[in-house]
Design an enzyme around this catalytic site. Sequence first.
Site, PDB file in Angstrom:
ATOM      1  N   TYR A  94       0.793  -1.225   0.000  1.00 52.15           N
ATOM      2  CA  TYR A  94       0.000   0.000   0.000  1.00 52.15           C
ATOM      3  C   TYR A  94       0.836   1.291   0.000  1.00 52.15           C
ATOM      4  CZ  TYR A  94      -3.739  -3.256   1.103  1.00 52.15           C
ATOM      5  OH  TYR A  94      -4.629  -4.292   1.051  1.00 52.15           O
ATOM      6  N   HIS A 103      -8.592   1.874  -5.936  1.00 50.07           N
ATOM      7  CA  HIS A 103      -7.804   0.930  -5.137  1.00 50.07           C
ATOM      8  C   HIS A 103      -6.335   1.273  -5.277  1.00 50.07           C
ATOM      9  CE1 HIS A 103     -11.313  -1.308  -4.179  1.00 50.07           C
ATOM     10  NE2 HIS A 103     -11.643  -1.301  -5.444  1.00 50.07           N
TER      11      HIS A 103
HETATM   12  O1  CA2 Z   1      -5.845  -1.578  -2.739  1.00 54.43           O
HETATM   13  C1  CA2 Z   1      -6.743  -1.029  -2.072  1.00 54.43           C
HETATM   14  O2  CA2 Z   1      -6.889   0.183  -2.014  1.00 54.43           O
HETATM   15  C2  CA2 Z   1      -7.709  -1.885  -1.241  1.00 54.43           C
HETATM   16  O3  CA2 Z   1      -9.005  -1.292  -1.343  1.00 54.43           O
HETATM   17  C3  CA2 Z   1      -7.188  -1.829   0.184  1.00 54.43           C
HETATM   18  C4  CA2 Z   1      -7.957  -2.736   1.158  1.00 54.43           C
HETATM   19  C5  CA2 Z   1      -8.105  -4.155   0.604  1.00 54.43           C
HETATM   20  O4  CA2 Z   1      -8.953  -4.918   1.429  1.00 54.43           O
HETATM   21  C6  CA2 Z   1      -8.668  -4.151  -0.834  1.00 54.43           C
HETATM   22  O5  CA2 Z   1      -8.699  -5.472  -1.307  1.00 54.43           O
HETATM   23  C7  CA2 Z   1      -7.802  -3.309  -1.754  1.00 54.43           C
HETATM   24  C8  CA2 Z   1      -7.230  -2.778   2.520  1.00 54.43           C
HETATM   25  C9  CA2 Z   1      -7.240  -1.466   3.246  1.00 54.43           C
HETATM   26  C10 CA2 Z   1      -5.957  -1.131   3.952  1.00 54.43           C
HETATM   27  O6  CA2 Z   1      -5.448  -2.157   4.739  1.00 54.43           O
HETATM   28  C11 CA2 Z   1      -4.280  -1.964   5.436  1.00 54.43           C
HETATM   29  C12 CA2 Z   1      -4.001  -2.909   6.395  1.00 54.43           C
HETATM   30  C13 CA2 Z   1      -2.836  -2.819   7.137  1.00 54.43           C
HETATM   31  C14 CA2 Z   1      -1.956  -1.772   6.921  1.00 54.43           C
HETATM   32  C15 CA2 Z   1      -2.239  -0.823   5.954  1.00 54.43           C
HETATM   33  C16 CA2 Z   1      -3.403  -0.919   5.212  1.00 54.43           C
END
Ligand code: CA2
Length: 151
Positions: free
Chosen positions: A23, A105
């Site tokens: 991310y 995303h």
């Molecule tokens: O790629 C993306 O923006 C997502 O929407 C992010 C989501 C994920 O469930 C989608 O499949 C794709 C996750 C949100 C952020 O999660 C984090 C977890 C731990 C540390 C940082 C971010």
Amino acid sequence: MATILVLNGPNLNLLGTREPGVYGAATLADVEALCQATAKAHGHTATCLQSNHEGALIDALHEAGRAHRAGELIGVVFNAGGYTHTSVALHDAIKGIGAPVIEVHISNVHAREPFRNHSFLSPAAAGIVVGFGADGYRLAIEGLVERTRVQ
Ligand code: CA2
């Protein structure tokens, strides 16, 4: 001048704290600052909101629909996080509000686990930006502004 709602769903408040390989290093505050600067460069304002609760996201979409009908809001940039892959209710809300919603995303969800390859939101979205990292939010705002200009 009009508003753009930048709506972030579950766990996006954790951005920049873990999983930088997936991310990136930007925090949610960094993303929101980027959105505000981008909106301002186009003579608009960005209202940024994050919630870990599906109902709160639906309420925010309903309010965006009201503001759009009142001519106060040009559209929504929406990263629904994990709800992207599960939520019929968010699909219905996007369909119901009449305002354009750009699905964003940070990661390329199509290159990841199979359960991330399907989005319940994409069929209801006006556009999709996937896999450009945090810069995807800027691209989504630019697209929304351009889409509004040519209409
Ligand atoms: O790629 C993306 O923006 C997502 O929407 C992010 C989501 C994920 O469930 C989608 O499949 C794709 C996750 C949100 C952020 O999660 C984090 C977890 C731990 C540390 C940082 C971010």
